[in-house]
Write an enzyme that holds these catalytic residues in place. Sequence first.
Site, short mmCIF file in Angstrom:
data_model
loop_
_atom_site.label_atom_id
_atom_site.label_comp_id
_atom_site.label_asym_id
_atom_site.label_seq_id
_atom_site.Cartn_x
_atom_site.Cartn_y
_atom_site.Cartn_z
N HIS A 125 0.84 -1.21 0.00
CA HIS A 125 0.00 0.00 0.00
C HIS A 125 0.87 1.26 0.00
O HIS A 125 1.49 1.59 1.00
CB HIS A 125 -0.90 -0.02 1.24
CG HIS A 125 -1.92 1.06 1.28
ND1 HIS A 125 -3.26 0.81 1.37
CD2 HIS A 125 -1.80 2.41 1.23
CE1 HIS A 125 -3.93 1.95 1.38
NE2 HIS A 125 -3.06 2.94 1.30
N HIS A 157 1.09 5.41 -1.96
CA HIS A 157 0.55 6.42 -2.88
C HIS A 157 1.73 7.02 -3.64
O HIS A 157 2.39 7.94 -3.15
CB HIS A 157 -0.19 7.51 -2.11
CG HIS A 157 -1.39 7.01 -1.37
ND1 HIS A 157 -2.68 7.24 -1.78
CD2 HIS A 157 -1.49 6.24 -0.25
CE1 HIS A 157 -3.52 6.65 -0.95
NE2 HIS A 157 -2.83 6.04 0.00
N GLN A 175 -9.87 9.75 -4.06
CA GLN A 175 -9.51 10.42 -2.79
C GLN A 175 -10.62 11.33 -2.26
O GLN A 175 -10.82 11.44 -1.05
CB GLN A 175 -8.21 11.22 -2.97
CG GLN A 175 -7.77 12.02 -1.76
CD GLN A 175 -7.25 11.17 -0.61
OE1 GLN A 175 -6.13 10.71 -0.62
NE2 GLN A 175 -8.09 10.93 0.40
N HIS A 228 -9.75 2.01 0.94
CA HIS A 228 -9.39 2.72 2.17
C HIS A 228 -10.64 2.66 3.05
O HIS A 228 -11.66 3.28 2.70
CB HIS A 228 -9.04 4.18 1.87
CG HIS A 228 -7.66 4.38 1.34
ND1 HIS A 228 -7.23 3.87 0.15
CD2 HIS A 228 -6.59 5.05 1.88
CE1 HIS A 228 -5.97 4.22 -0.05
NE2 HIS A 228 -5.56 4.94 0.99
N GLU A 257 -10.61 4.65 7.94
CA GLU A 257 -9.34 5.23 8.39
C GLU A 257 -9.65 6.48 9.22
O GLU A 257 -9.49 7.62 8.79
CB GLU A 257 -8.44 5.60 7.20
CG GLU A 257 -7.02 5.98 7.65
CD GLU A 257 -6.15 6.51 6.53
OE1 GLU A 257 -6.67 6.81 5.45
OE2 GLU A 257 -4.93 6.64 6.76
N ASP A 260 2.50 3.29 2.85
CA ASP A 260 1.47 4.29 2.56
C ASP A 260 2.06 5.55 1.91
O ASP A 260 1.58 6.00 0.89
CB ASP A 260 0.69 4.66 3.84
CG ASP A 260 -0.73 5.16 3.58
OD1 ASP A 260 -1.18 5.09 2.42
OD2 ASP A 260 -1.37 5.63 4.52
#
Length: 415
Positions: free
Chosen positions: A56, A58, A151, A209, A212, A308
């Site tokens: 995971h 970005h 997002q 996601h 979170e 992440d």
Amino acid sequence: MTPTLILRNCTLANGPADIAIENSTIIAIEPHLAITAPTEIDCAGNLVSPPFVESHIHLDSALTAGQPRHNQSGTLFEGIEIWRDRKQTLTLDDVKHRATEALKLMASQGTLFVRTHADVSEASLTALQGLLEVRDAVKDWITVQVVAFPQDGIYGGPKNNDLIEEAIKQGADAVGGIPHYELTREDGVRSVHRIFELAEKYNRLIDIHCDEIDDDQSRFLEIVSACALRTSLKEQVTASHTTAFGSYNDAYAFKLMGFLKRSEINFIANPLINITLQGRTDTYPKRRGLTRVKELWQAGLNVSLGNDCIQDPWYGLGTGNMLDVVAMAVHVCQMTGLKELDACYDMATGYGARTLNLQDSYGIEVGKPANLIVLDCTSQYEAIRRRPIVSYVISRGQVLIETTTPEIKWQRGVG
Ligand code: 17E
Ligand code: FE2
């Protein structure tokens, strides 16, 4: 057998061995191989491991920390706002350059399998296009999967629902989501159903996601689990972060764990980032902000780990090193028992391959692709304790990177 490369005196997780490789395939693993190869490496008893799996990350926002400003509150939500500004200035070259730099950094620390999220909340789909191009450009040395990640929410903007479908048509490997950031709980539930609809329609993996947040009322995981069960997508489904699971009351968590076992979905924890991102609205006691990693593992569910972020609006630190992630997991999840330490190592290797649905081509076994790393230590336990350098990264049967350990030279006698 005409090996092209032999690794001698390896320590594998299950004991000592020599490993022979022919072109890009492992052809023999035996205590002592009598044959020779044009290239041989003496591993001197050091640990030889399958490469790390970054489950995971970005890559579209990697290496942008401070642009246009630093995250002062340290929260997820300020990070999203900063990224909303930064992504207005994205160009294809910008995304491709930073993503490739980050992948090189990760490979040099032993990672050869990566799942990245690409934000698909922008009409231009620049982040997605950049990461798809990078995925294809690097494929002969590192494997990259791209998740279409909305997002700003699938229903957070008028075009987002169409954009995620367009992103999948353009070639994203997995469908993502962010139900806890949709404008209402109902939109969150609807978004999970939409993600499953898209995954079934286009035959894609799912990585959401999910929850979170520290809010103990954020309960989208049960929706993801129910959809996975009903669609039979099961191990093709992953719930990332699920930090609210750390805040659920035990009665609910106990019931949920039973449902999760039936649904057989994968989990990803990102301990470096979530130990800093979560708990920001707590005074004391202050929550650790991680999902129930130890309990999920004890229940037999598949858990893997990710960085992440590498220097982005959510986390200004980070180098992409999976052993840093493992070490943080060991601490925050209190997995310090010997079996637990090994389990955390597996979460950064074999369990990660399971999350990425790559287990058939992953691992040190005869007949499998020759992807492996040599660490400057003799056991997984040592690897976690010292986080040593990766001396050799072997990708597709060839030495991709060699790193030498820095030498410490004492200049006078002491003690
Ligand atoms: N976006 C998000 O929603 N959560 C994160 N942890 C990061 C980006 C890094
Ligand atoms: Fe993330």
